[in-house]
Design a protein around this motif. Structure first.
Motif, mmCIF file in Angstrom:
data_model
loop_
_atom_site.group_PDB
_atom_site.id
_atom_site.type_symbol
_atom_site.label_atom_id
_atom_site.label_comp_id
_atom_site.label_asym_id
_atom_site.label_seq_id
_atom_site.Cartn_x
_atom_site.Cartn_y
_atom_site.Cartn_z
ATOM 1 N N ASN A 124 -58.202 22.006 92.336
ATOM 2 C CA ASN A 124 -58.418 22.832 94.216
ATOM 3 C C ASN A 124 -57.297 21.494 94.599
ATOM 4 O O ASN A 124 -58.376 20.747 94.852
ATOM 5 N N HIS A 125 -56.404 21.731 95.144
ATOM 6 C CA HIS A 125 -55.148 20.639 95.851
ATOM 7 C C HIS A 125 -56.451 20.377 97.391
ATOM 8 O O HIS A 125 -56.304 19.360 97.372
ATOM 9 N N THR A 126 -56.370 21.801 97.460
ATOM 10 C CA THR A 126 -56.567 21.874 98.939
ATOM 11 C C THR A 126 -58.130 21.359 99.263
ATOM 12 O O THR A 126 -58.447 20.173 100.036
ATOM 13 N N ASP A 141 -61.344 31.367 102.799
ATOM 14 C CA ASP A 141 -60.737 30.474 103.440
ATOM 15 C C ASP A 141 -60.975 29.053 102.986
ATOM 16 O O ASP A 141 -60.906 28.226 104.196
ATOM 17 N N PHE A 142 -60.112 28.663 102.309
ATOM 18 C CA PHE A 142 -59.948 27.192 101.943
ATOM 19 C C PHE A 142 -59.088 26.243 102.770
ATOM 20 O O PHE A 142 -59.238 25.136 103.450
ATOM 21 N N GLU A 143 -57.402 26.629 103.169
ATOM 22 C CA GLU A 143 -57.302 25.984 104.620
ATOM 23 C C GLU A 143 -57.207 26.030 106.091
ATOM 24 O O GLU A 143 -57.968 25.233 106.450
ATOM 25 N N GLY A 144 -58.176 27.318 105.866
ATOM 26 C CA GLY A 144 -59.020 26.732 107.602
ATOM 27 C C GLY A 144 -60.099 25.987 107.231
ATOM 28 O O GLY A 144 -60.194 25.519 108.207
ATOM 29 N N ALA A 177 -71.912 21.071 98.782
ATOM 30 C CA ALA A 177 -70.861 22.589 98.286
ATOM 31 C C ALA A 177 -70.297 22.671 98.577
ATOM 32 O O ALA A 177 -69.154 23.769 97.771
ATOM 33 N N VAL A 178 -68.957 22.132 98.727
ATOM 34 C CA VAL A 178 -67.182 21.429 97.921
ATOM 35 C C VAL A 178 -67.589 21.125 96.885
ATOM 36 O O VAL A 178 -66.998 21.834 95.293
ATOM 37 N N ASN A 179 -68.214 20.091 96.073
ATOM 38 C CA ASN A 179 -68.351 19.994 95.058
ATOM 39 C C ASN A 179 -68.805 21.336 94.284
ATOM 40 O O ASN A 179 -67.991 21.188 92.834
ATOM 41 N N ARG A 235 -55.262 10.461 92.604
ATOM 42 C CA ARG A 235 -55.165 11.075 91.634
ATOM 43 C C ARG A 235 -53.774 12.851 91.833
ATOM 44 O O ARG A 235 -53.601 12.624 91.106
ATOM 45 N N LEU A 236 -54.401 12.585 93.034
ATOM 46 C CA LEU A 236 -53.453 13.839 93.323
ATOM 47 C C LEU A 236 -52.532 12.983 94.115
ATOM 48 O O LEU A 236 -51.046 13.686 94.658
ATOM 49 N N ARG A 237 -51.861 11.696 93.824
ATOM 50 C CA ARG A 237 -50.124 11.056 94.036
ATOM 51 C C ARG A 237 -50.715 11.157 95.941
ATOM 52 O O ARG A 237 -49.574 11.763 96.398
ATOM 53 N N HIS A 238 -51.675 11.370 97.114
ATOM 54 C CA HIS A 238 -50.807 11.475 97.977
ATOM 55 C C HIS A 238 -51.262 10.220 98.899
ATOM 56 O O HIS A 238 -51.554 9.109 99.026
ATOM 57 N N LYS A 239 -49.778 10.398 99.773
ATOM 58 C CA LYS A 239 -49.772 9.361 100.163
ATOM 59 C C LYS A 239 -50.251 9.017 101.830
ATOM 60 O O LYS A 239 -50.174 7.843 101.885
ATOM 61 N N ASP A 240 -51.783 9.438 101.856
ATOM 62 C CA ASP A 240 -52.701 9.283 102.813
ATOM 63 C C ASP A 240 -53.527 8.363 102.391
ATOM 64 O O ASP A 240 -54.466 7.756 102.834
ATOM 65 N N VAL A 241 -52.904 7.465 100.903
ATOM 66 C CA VAL A 241 -54.123 6.282 100.158
ATOM 67 C C VAL A 241 -53.500 4.823 101.058
ATOM 68 O O VAL A 241 -54.742 4.544 101.114
ATOM 69 N N TYR A 242 -52.332 4.873 101.607
ATOM 70 C CA TYR A 242 -51.538 3.740 102.703
ATOM 71 C C TYR A 242 -52.699 3.804 103.224
ATOM 72 O O TYR A 242 -53.005 2.162 103.911
ATOM 73 N N GLN A 243 -52.789 4.569 104.281
ATOM 74 C CA GLN A 243 -53.182 4.781 105.636
ATOM 75 C C GLN A 243 -54.707 4.622 105.457
ATOM 76 O O GLN A 243 -55.421 3.713 106.323
ATOM 77 N N LEU A 244 -55.502 4.720 104.170
ATOM 78 C CA LEU A 244 -57.004 4.672 104.017
ATOM 79 C C LEU A 244 -56.927 2.920 103.466
ATOM 80 O O LEU A 244 -57.686 2.529 103.977
#
Length: 798
Positions: free
Chosen positions: A506-508, A471-474, A495-497, A532-541
């Protein structure tokens, strides 16, 4: 005391829904058999009567012996009274004196701490004896005995016993109960009550069913309090209240009378009665010819709790008891005694004594657990945790969790762990491993401790690995919710790597890995994944960790996938002044790409060139923005004209004129609207509080049809009336304030002034002499008197 068998069964063998529901009702009483010394006594002898005191019990037997017992049934004293049946034992309230009568006519009254007392042997059986409740006091040395007559014995000042016959001639006296100044007794005719203080008999309650033999179905008497007598005879119950008679009605009548406040019949034969608050405890004998009952059950004594009403009673609970040798007993073989100090009820039979008591909170919890009502049991234990003795809140909670697991309700079981396990980390870890064994780690994961108290990191890592398998989402949710200190971050990253090697896109997992890198302060790797994911959290980071130096070569990329955050608008929202050199460029950008934000920008910016902005807006025919810029530049008439001609919106035109508050603008608006009925209607509805409506009405051409003209004129009049009322109100307030200030000034000027007696000068403008301060004069009139009144302008200076 050993637990006694008790059955609560319906009167037939049917199993309909109502009976099933009744069987689910919790019993009101619990039962124990009086054991220890009592068991040995009743093996060789049989109980004939018993009296209960708060401190001890007194048991009489068929072989003429009297035993004093503690509440556990142990023998503390033994008296050899007679060789035949002891009929009754009586104790005073202090438990210091005892009265005993037997079938062979013996009567003994003596102190338990001294053997001095009354000893007499009559030539006929004595059935009853009763001591004065305050017998231990010297002026209350009284007792009564009953056989074929009721006798009152009283010790006089010569220390001799004087006997008085209170009643005779109606058969054998079968029961007697003494409470305060009232003596109640029964015979074959009925029940009498005698007032010892007035030496008067105050009532005679007749027996209802005269067909029953009094010796087989004896009367039961019980005082609920000093003025309430409960009578049970056969199947009839009567509750009698002793009341004071009105002095005006006395004449030759007793000073008290009796009122029957409740009378009802029962299904079975009454063996004993006892009060329980406002309810009654009734001991029944079940007649053997009751056809509906099984042979084994029908002769059992029953103990019921009933709620007496004026003409009926309501059954609260009903218990059928298994006492020893109940098959051989008759109605007369049972009696019920109770303790005044606490709700204890003793069911006495020849070969057995059973104690009934109210169920406490521990008993209530026992019943709930037996019925598998674990949640209610847990709640009851939590509420009464200070009062329960045999149960433990956590153990009940664990039983509830086990029950839920057995049912397969794993989520509810895991949720209860939070409440039940609390801060016990050992129990928590045991439960986690149990949930792992049954394959339900996911259920307990969201309820694990994650605050100051924590489990070992291996526990959290075990659960994360479990989620990572299926369960990747969980897994991602747990990473976001759990503080990183709960587990070894590097172990989870590895483990994730390992999983990403099998599924690199896998985006999640990639997003979760970025979060893990962020917590581990490896911001470069997190930034790389977000870009790489064009994720909006990059600005917060970037903002949170000040990574601006790391994105110099990535600006175009950042702006490309999130314009909202990436361009000058974000800077302007944070600080209107920092990017002022870019404001001219922003006008074009807003106009080209984001018109909704153009007008707010023009309103808030104090650095944008107005001429440039006006040119851009006019080129693109942005009317609202052009109107704002024209009004800001002072060309209000042109702005109003655009509102009326370009937008054709009378409400906006009126709003614009109100904002500018310019009389010429109102004239222009009226002139433009005079040939447009809808505009005239709008003006009539809104102009009254800003411009004299007569100016508009005078310009309206005769014969023009104007929509809703009447309503508009009424509104004008209402607005005018409101203005008049407001002005009058303001005028009243102004006058009241002026008058108040005037009075205050007048009081201030009229106030006396304190003057120094020796060299204080007079404070009047025209008086240059020294004035003496007359204390008495000032006290009486608040005045200072001038020392040379002839030379003072005013002889009396205020």
């Amino acid at each position: 005391m050993a637990e006694v068998e008790k059955e609560i069964k319906p009167s037939d063998d049917s199993t309909d829904d109502s009976e099933e529901e009744e069987s689910e009702e919790e019993p009101k009483l619990k039962y124990e058999r009086l054991a220890n010394g009592v068991t040995e006594i009743l093996q060789k002898d049989a109980a004939s009567c018993m009296t209960v005191h708060d401190k001890f019990l007194a048991l009489g037997t068929h072989f003429g012996k009297v035993y004093l017992l503690d509440v556990q049934g142990n023998v503390t004293q033994k008296f050899e009274i007679s060789s035949v049946k002891i009929n009754q034992i009586s104790l005073d309230e202090g438990g210091e004196h005892v009265g005993i009568c037997s079938e062979d006519g013996k009567v003994q009254v003596f102190g338990l701490y001294t053997r001095e007392g009354f000893h007499e042997h009559f030539d006929c059986p004595v059935k009853v004896v009763a001591l004065h409740p305050q017998f231990s006091r010297s002026n209350n040395k009284q007792f009564v005995t009953g056989g074929n007559k009721l006798l009152l014995y009283e010790r006089n000042w010569l220390n001799r016993w004087k006997m008085v016959t209170l009643h005779e001639g109606e058969g054998t006296i079968t029961k007697v109960k003494w409470r305060a100044n009232l003596i109640a007794w029964s015979n074959a005719v009925g029940v009498k009550i005698y007032d010892i203080s007035t030496k008067q008999r105050i009532t005679n309650v007749l027996r209802d069913n005269t067909s029953l033999r009094p010796d087989m179905y004896p009367c039961s008497l019980c005082w609920k309090d000093s003025a309430t007598l409960i009578i049970g005879w056969g199947t009839s119950v009567k509750i009698c209240a002793v009341k004071e008679r009105d002095p005006t009605e006395l004449r030759d009548l007793p000073s008290r009378y009796v009122e029957i406040v409740s009378a009802f019949d029962t299904e079975f034969y009454i063996c004993g009665l006892a009060p329980l608050a406002d309810q009654l405890v009734v001991l029944y004998y079940v007649k053997e010819n009751a056809d509906q009952m099984e042979e084994e059950i029908r002769a059992r004594p029953r103990l019921d709790i009933v709620q007496p009403l004026p003409e009926v009673c309501e059954e609260i609970s009903s218990d059928a008891l298994t006492v020893r040798h109940f098959q051989q007993n008759e109605c007369r073989d049972y009696c019920l005694e109770h303790s005044e100090g606490e709700p204890l009820f003793y069911i006495i039979s020849p070969k057995d004594i059973v104690v009934a008591k109210e169920r406490d909170q521990d008993d209530h919890i026992d019943w709930l657990l037996d019925k598998k009502k674990y949640e209610e049991a847990l709640m009851a234990a939590e509420i009464s945790f200070k009062n329960i003795k045999r149960h433990d809140v956590q153990k009940i909670g664990m039983a509830y969790i086990n029950h839920l697991v057995e049912k397969g309700d794993y989520d509810a079981a895991a949720r209860k762990c939070q409440k039940v396990l609390g801060k016990n980390m050992e129990l928590w870890e045991n439960e986690v491993y149990r949930f792992k064994t049954i394959g339900q780690l996911k259920a307990i994961s969201q309820y694990l401790p994650r605050g100051d108290l924590r489990l070992r990191p291996a526990i959290y890592e075990m659960i994360l690995h479990e989620f990572l398998k299926s369960d990747f989402e969980g897994f991602a949710m747990l990473i976001r919710e759990w503080p990183g200190e709960l587990y070894n971050n590097m172990t989870i990253v590895q483990a994730v790597n390992d999983h990403l090697k099998k599924d690199p896109a896998n985006h999640t997992l990639l997003t979760t890995l970025a979060e893990l890198y962020t917590y581990d302060q490896r911001y470069d790797k997190a930034l790389e994944i977000y870009l790489r994911l064009r994720h909006k959290d990059v600005y917060q980071l970037i903002h949170k960790h000040n990574l601006f130096s790391s994105i110099e070569d990535k600006i175009v990329l950042l702006m490309d996938f999130d314009k909202e955050v990436g361009y000058l608008h974000k800077l302007f929202k944070r600080d209107h002044h920092k990017g002022q050199k870019y404001h001219e460029r922003q006008i074009s950008l807003y106009a080209e790409y984001d018109r909704p934000n153009l007008l707010p920008f023009l309103r808030e910016s104090t650095h944008c060139p107005l001429e440039k902005a006006l040119e851009i807006c006019q080129q693109r025919n942005f009317v609202e923005e052009t109107v704002f810029l024209l009004s800001r530049m002072g060309n209000c008439r042109r702005a109003l004209q655009m509102v009326m001609e370009e937008l054709g919106d009378v409400d906006k035109a009126i709003e614009f004129a109100k904002d500018q508050d310019d009389a010429e603008l109102w004239e222009d608006l009226i002139s433009y609207s005079i040939d447009k009925p809808p505009f005239i209607t709008g003006l009539l509805n809104n102009i009254g509080t800003h411009v004299d409506p007569i100016l508009l009405i005078c310009h309206i051409k005769e014969g023009m049809e104007i929509p809703n003209l009447r309503d508009s004129l009424v509104k004008i009049l209402q607005d005018y009336n409101l203005q008049i009322l407001l002005r009058e109100g303001c005028k009243k307030i102004l006058v009241a304030d002026s008058l108040s200030l005037l009075k205050k000034m007048h009081r201030t000027q009229m106030r006396g002034i304190q003057v120094d007696v020796q060299n204080g000068p007079c404070f009047r403008v025209h008086c240059h002499r020294h004035c003496l301060y007359d204390k008495q004069s000032q006290k009486n009139r608040g005045l200072a008197v001038c020392s040379v009144p002839g030379n003072c302008i005013n002889s009396v200076v205020r």
